[in-house]
Write a protein that holds these residues in place. Structure first.
Motif: not given
Length: 120
Positions: A73-79
């Motif tokens: 699912f990706g790894n972002s700041f928002a997540r």
């Protein structure tokens, strides 16, 4: 605009959010002192419930850190922010119910001490 590549900026935002939350919320000790002065047992119960919420949130975050990361699912700041908020809500919901029972045990002990102080 938030630059997701600049991790220093992300840390600064998280620090600012944490400081704002700490200013907004009373400390456990302040809540207890206020409740003891007013002899408000529901306020004491709420303070104990809040402490259990903090404990559960720390426990959930520790458990979450043991899970292997996936790029599905990706790894972002928002997540990361979303997951922090999600687990905080889980902790609040768990402490509203029976939770672990820590808040209730603490309430019973504190209410006994409050009765002893009243009798003296």
């Amino acid at each position: 605009m938030i630059n997701p590549i600049n991790s220093d900026y992300n840390v600064q935002i998280k620090t600012a959010v944490d400081k704002a939350k700490n200013v907004k919320d009373e400390s456990f000790e302040d809540m207890l002192q206020k409740a003891a002065k007013e002899n408000d047992k529901e306020e004491i119960r709420e303070a104990c419930r809040s402490l259990e919420t903090v404990f559960l949130n720390i426990m959930f975050n520790s458990m979450r850190s043991t899970i292997q990361k996936s790029d599905l699912f990706g790894n972002s700041f928002a997540r990361g922010i979303y997951e922090d908020m999600l687990y905080e809500q889980y902790a609040e919901e768990a402490s509203r119910g029976k939770g672990l029972g820590i808040g209730e045990m603490l309430y019973e002990q504190l209410s006994k001490n409050l009765k002893v102080d009243e009798e003296v």
